[in-house]
Design an enzyme around this catalytic site. Sequence first.
Site, mmCIF file in Angstrom:
data_model
loop_
_atom_site.group_PDB
_atom_site.id
_atom_site.type_symbol
_atom_site.label_atom_id
_atom_site.label_comp_id
_atom_site.label_asym_id
_atom_site.label_seq_id
_atom_site.Cartn_x
_atom_site.Cartn_y
_atom_site.Cartn_z
ATOM 1 N N TYR A 185 0.831 -1.204 0.000
ATOM 2 C CA TYR A 185 0.000 0.000 0.000
ATOM 3 C C TYR A 185 0.868 1.259 0.000
ATOM 4 O O TYR A 185 0.651 2.175 -0.790
ATOM 5 C CB TYR A 185 -0.926 0.001 1.215
ATOM 6 C CG TYR A 185 -1.814 1.215 1.312
ATOM 7 C CD1 TYR A 185 -2.947 1.328 0.509
ATOM 8 C CD2 TYR A 185 -1.531 2.237 2.209
ATOM 9 C CE1 TYR A 185 -3.773 2.432 0.594
ATOM 10 C CE2 TYR A 185 -2.348 3.353 2.301
ATOM 11 C CZ TYR A 185 -3.466 3.443 1.500
ATOM 12 O OH TYR A 185 -4.277 4.550 1.589
ATOM 13 N N LYS A 189 1.137 4.214 -2.859
ATOM 14 C CA LYS A 189 0.838 5.617 -2.550
ATOM 15 C C LYS A 189 2.057 6.512 -2.763
ATOM 16 O O LYS A 189 1.914 7.690 -3.127
ATOM 17 C CB LYS A 189 0.309 5.742 -1.121
ATOM 18 C CG LYS A 189 -1.086 5.149 -0.938
ATOM 19 C CD LYS A 189 -2.117 5.837 -1.824
ATOM 20 C CE LYS A 189 -3.521 5.339 -1.569
ATOM 21 N NZ LYS A 189 -4.545 6.036 -2.370
#
Length: 260
Positions: A185, A189
């Site tokens: 994740y 990002k």
Amino acid sequence: MNPLLDFLLVLATLIYSYLEAFVKLFVPAKRKSVAGELVLITGAGHGVGRATAFEFAKRQSRLVLWDINKHGVEDTAAECERLGATVQAFVVDCSKREEIYNAAEKVKKEIGDVSILVNNAGVITTADLLSTQDHQIERMFEVNILAHMWTTRAFLPTMMNNNHGHIVTVASAAGHFVTSFMVAYCSSKFAAVGFHKALTEELSTLGKDGIKTSCLCPVFINTGFVKNPSTRLFPERALAVLKKLTDAKFDAVIGQRSTQ
């Protein structure tokens, strides 16, 4: 600078940043008008995307809402209509490039030119890297960064022709700072933040000063994706000062063309 001066600089920056944020609670910055703009929001059926849609609806924008969840996006659309907005809802899986391109063509033909694009759709798996399954890693990159590329490629040409538009990248504080059990994740990002910065630079180089860009990097929000989130706030300005104080320096080869 000596360590004491470094500490005082960081402390002064922290105090200034918190005071500035406190003042802005009562004297907010002037907002530009978005009335009449055609705003497309991905991931609008839930959480941040839904809340964002409500805010644009209150400001008389025309809305195009995308989400993979039919019930969720239709609920958001109904509430936006109640707020007085014109709304069109689409079921779109933002992990699929062709689905994005097909939906984008339909929007352009049937509704009009998108002038504000909010790339909000995102997915997360909270687990250590070895416990995260391959398909979960792939989906995080497909939705959290590749979808930004596809939507922007679909709607940017008209913005560039008109030299008017706004592209919003909803990234995350995890695009600046890493945390355990979110390796994939955080990586996706970080890519989203890099996409925003590179796109901003490229638009400037091309002289498209009428196309604005924004990057939102919220900390944990209790939308159901992450269980029991908690964190402590730290102003970005203070982090920038810390970065300058700890800036790495090293010798590098510059300006020499390789012969291989």
